[in-house]
Design an enzyme around this catalytic site. Structure first.
Site, PDB file in Angstrom:
ATOM      1  N   TYR A  97      -1.561 -67.693 -16.586  1.00 43.52           N
ATOM      2  CA  TYR A  97      -1.009 -67.391 -17.916  1.00 43.52           C
ATOM      3  C   TYR A  97      -1.885 -66.366 -18.639  1.00 43.52           C
ATOM      4  O   TYR A  97      -1.413 -65.311 -19.067  1.00 43.52           O
ATOM      5  CB  TYR A  97      -0.889 -68.675 -18.749  1.00 43.52           C
ATOM      6  CG  TYR A  97      -0.695 -68.398 -20.221  1.00 43.52           C
ATOM      7  CD1 TYR A  97       0.434 -67.720 -20.669  1.00 43.52           C
ATOM      8  CD2 TYR A  97      -1.646 -68.795 -21.163  1.00 43.52           C
ATOM      9  CE1 TYR A  97       0.609 -67.445 -22.030  1.00 43.52           C
ATOM     10  CE2 TYR A  97      -1.477 -68.525 -22.510  1.00 43.52           C
ATOM     11  CZ  TYR A  97      -0.353 -67.843 -22.931  1.00 43.52           C
ATOM     12  OH  TYR A  97      -0.192 -67.561 -24.265  1.00 43.52           O
ATOM     13  N   THR A 111      -3.051 -63.802 -26.490  1.00 42.67           N
ATOM     14  CA  THR A 111      -3.619 -65.142 -26.576  1.00 42.67           C
ATOM     15  C   THR A 111      -5.127 -65.120 -26.402  1.00 42.67           C
ATOM     16  O   THR A 111      -5.663 -64.251 -25.702  1.00 42.67           O
ATOM     17  CB  THR A 111      -2.993 -66.030 -25.479  1.00 42.67           C
ATOM     18  OG1 THR A 111      -3.739 -67.247 -25.378  1.00 42.67           O
ATOM     19  CG2 THR A 111      -3.051 -65.355 -24.111  1.00 42.67           C
TER      20      THR A 111
END
Length: 328
Positions: free
Chosen positions: A143, A119
């Site tokens: 995350y 990501t």
């Protein structure tokens, strides 16, 4: 044993299921491995489903021995930034411990090709734009940090054990299969496009924009929205690249074009023909002003380039959300 089997871990989820479709179209057999906590059995349409958790080494060994995949694509992660702040332990257990367990099983099974869903959240707050792969990685939430830790492990595995991988850093995945077979279905839904579409469909009260005073062309945040089928295409190319002997590499997957939240909402209203109430609220902690990809490296190494526009994204997502009973 199936013909050209590929193990798609998390293949019953949003991006995983679209990648299974793309793999099947290119002559591979996707074997889905998913615990179905966030995935959907209904999305497993192009190959068998093996139910299991990535932290379950015995089950992984069993499935790898049974199907003997040529490569593994790893999508099985917890992804909600807000949840990662509330419950970091779950993110470390699934995203880090689960990934390391999967990698150990892959190495024991002699797998030589591994594609990892990462990501742009690993970059943290952008220092230069558009973001390229050399940008400093300094994630600002659990995350992003859990994804970054796995990236570092993969680079060490390559350096010291010869285990090759492609790390794909997504920007904002959006859209759906144009034939409406699968689409975006999260519970709860937190992504901007499905939330706005549900507002247009009258399934929720309206849409909330967090922050209208950013230093952008209209004061709202800028994001790089990429069609899920373009992401899926990049994953198949990454598998083919590794099977052809390609070396370990990290690549951005985005369009290189930024869209503000206001522009996004305008496009949704145009495509749907349904205006909906929009409320402006305070900025959200941890939101970057602008996130846009430099995708030159993916073009060069995979021969990949995005095919679909923002209008295509919205049209395919509108078709999926207006026809399906999923989500909202």
């Amino acid at each position: 044993m199936t013909d050209k089997p590929i193990l798609v871990v998390g293949g019953a989820g949003y991006i995983g299921s679209h990648t299974c479709l793309a793999l099947a179209e290119r002559g591979f057999t996707p074997i889905v491995y998913d615990n179905l906590t966030n995935g959907h059995g209904e999305f497993v349409k192009w190959g068998p489903l093996e139910q299991g958790d990535i932290r379950d080494r015995a089950r992984l060994d069993e499935v790898l021995a049974k199907h003997k995949p040529l490569a593994i694509l790893h999508f099985a992660a917890l992804i909600e930034v807000g949840e990662s702040v509330k419950d970091p332990v779950a993110f470390y257990e699934n995203n880090v411990i689960g990934s390391l367990t999967l990698l150990a099983a892959a190495q024991a099974a002699g797998i030589k090709a591994f594609v990892f869903s990462s990501t742009c959240a690993t970059y943290g707050l952008p220092e230069t734009l558009p973001l390229d792969e050399e940008h400093r990685q300094a994630p600002i939430n659990p995350y992003g940090r859990t994804k970054w830790i796995v990236e570092q492990a993969l680079k060490d595995y390559d350096s010291y054990t010869g285990f090759r991988s492609v790390i794909l850093r997504y920007f904002n995945a959006a859209g759906a299969d144009f034939e409406g077979r699968i689409g975006e279905w999260h519970t709860p839904e937190t992504h901007a496009i499905p939330l706005a579409l549900e507002a247009a469909l009258g399934r929720r009260q309206g849409f909330k924009v967090f922050g209208s005073d950013y230093d952008t062309r209209d004061g709202t945040c800028v994001r790089d929205y990429i069609h899920v089928l373009d992401l899926a295409d990049a994953h198949v190319r990454a598998v083919e690249y590794l099977l052809d002997g390609g070396t370990t590499v990290a690549l951005n997957l985005g369009t290189g074009t930024g869209t503000t939240v206001k522009e996004l909402l305008g496009t949704i209203e145009t495509v749907s023909g349904k205006p909906f109430p929009v409320e402006y609220a305070e900025r959200r902690e941890g939101d970057s002003t602008t996130l846009v990809a430099n995708n030159d490296k993916a073009r060069e190494i995979l021969g990949w380039s995005p095919r679909y526009s923002l209008e295509d994204i919205i049209r395919s997502a509108w078709s999926w959300h207006s026809r399906s009973n999923y989500g909202g």
